[in-house]
Scaffold this active site. Structure first.
Site, mmCIF file in Angstrom:
data_model
loop_
_atom_site.group_PDB
_atom_site.id
_atom_site.type_symbol
_atom_site.label_atom_id
_atom_site.label_comp_id
_atom_site.label_asym_id
_atom_site.label_seq_id
_atom_site.Cartn_x
_atom_site.Cartn_y
_atom_site.Cartn_z
ATOM 1 N N LYS A 112 0.835 -1.216 0.000
ATOM 2 C CA LYS A 112 0.000 0.000 0.000
ATOM 3 C C LYS A 112 0.867 1.262 0.000
ATOM 4 O O LYS A 112 0.639 2.184 -0.774
ATOM 5 C CB LYS A 112 -0.940 0.017 1.218
ATOM 6 C CG LYS A 112 -1.867 -1.188 1.303
ATOM 7 C CD LYS A 112 -2.794 -1.094 2.503
ATOM 8 C CE LYS A 112 -2.083 -1.125 3.844
ATOM 9 N NZ LYS A 112 -1.449 -2.414 4.172
ATOM 10 N N ARG A 156 11.550 -5.811 5.549
ATOM 11 C CA ARG A 156 11.472 -4.386 5.157
ATOM 12 C C ARG A 156 12.506 -3.566 5.942
ATOM 13 O O ARG A 156 12.698 -3.761 7.135
ATOM 14 C CB ARG A 156 10.076 -3.836 5.452
ATOM 15 C CG ARG A 156 10.005 -2.317 5.241
ATOM 16 C CD ARG A 156 8.592 -1.794 5.199
ATOM 17 N NE ARG A 156 7.810 -2.163 6.360
ATOM 18 C CZ ARG A 156 6.495 -1.945 6.457
ATOM 19 N NH1 ARG A 156 5.844 -1.372 5.463
ATOM 20 N NH2 ARG A 156 5.847 -2.311 7.545
#
Ligand code: AP5
Length: 213
Positions: free
Chosen positions: A15, A125
């Site tokens: 997103k 991440r």
């Protein structure tokens, strides 16, 4: 009027990655509750008399920050925006009802990925603290050594917090997505593709649905 876009999907679906591209391409505001809350992690919310006294404490535990805090952030941001991509909100039925009272939507994008992919993406991440750009230890390593060395891991990207966040998504946010299935701007995109593959599908979806908005 610029397009009003909602982007939803589980943690790690991309997103944030795709919202930045949408904001650049369509000249709309990227309204991100996660980003706004990270910028206000230490804000004193003890007057609400709830479990924790700061947004940061909820985030590190992988839990949702109280609706009163998040609704106010979104309302103020949407008031100022001419066209937006809304990322991270609504996450439960009450927030969805609040959003209904704030704005109409032209496009509702849902990025689909498996739970296994979520965990793999989030635990790998890394974030550049200077630019806010997201990278990944395996899938997206920065070319610049200076950037590589300054990357940090988000506090809620530990295995334990990721599992909690995904449980909260399944219990509270997935039913909200179901609620949008009948919206005329609703579209599901396969988030398991490469970032460029996902982006190609998103552009097509927005161009088809936001015409004339
Ligand atoms: P938030 O910041 O919104 O986090 P999230 O929803 O958990 O979403 P993520 O940022 O983890 O995932 P993403 O889909 O943006 O993935 P990304 O593009 O980075 O919220 C954090 C916390 O704030 C919440 O837990 C909660 O406490 C609080 N909060 C926020 N909103 C709230 C609300 N409305 N109500 C209450 N509380 C709220 O990609 C992930 C990784 O994958 C990156 O490393 C990236 O490089 C890589 N990647 C991306 N796309 C691909 C691809 N196609 N292929 C391979 N790798 C990819």
């Amino acid at each position: 009027m610029e397009p009003r876009i909602l982007i939803m999907g589980p943690q790690g679906a991309g997103k944030g990655t795709q919202s930045r591209r949408i904001a650049d391409e369509y000249g709309v505001e990227h309204v991100t509750t996660g980003g706004a809350l990270r910028a206000n992690k230490q804000k004193d919310i003890s007057h609400l008399g709830l479990e924790y006294d700061t947004p940061g404490a909820y985030m590190e535990a992988g839990e949702l920050v109280p609706d009163a805090v998040v609704d106010a952030i979104v309302e103020a941001a949407l008031d100022e925006a001419d066209g937006f991509v809304l990322d991270g909100y609504p996450r439960n039925a009450d927030q969805a009802a609040a959003l209904d009272g704030m704005t109409d939507l032209d496009v509702v994008l849902v990025l689909d990925i498996s739970r296994e992919t979520s965990v793999e993406r989030l635990t790998g991440r890394r974030v550049d603290p200077e630019t806010g750009e997201n990278y990944h230890v395996e899938f997206d390593v920065p070319d610049d050594e200076v950037v590589r060395e300054r990357l940090v891991q988000r506090e809620d990207d530990t295995r334990e917090a990721v599992e909690t966040r995904l449980d909260v998504f399944e219990d509270e946010t997935a039913p909200v997505i179901d609620r949008y299935r009948d919206h005329e701007g609703y579209v599901e995109v396969d988030g398991e593709q490469s970032p460029d593959g996902v982006w190609a599908d998103i552009r097509t979806a927005i161009d088809e649905r936001a015409k004339g908005s």
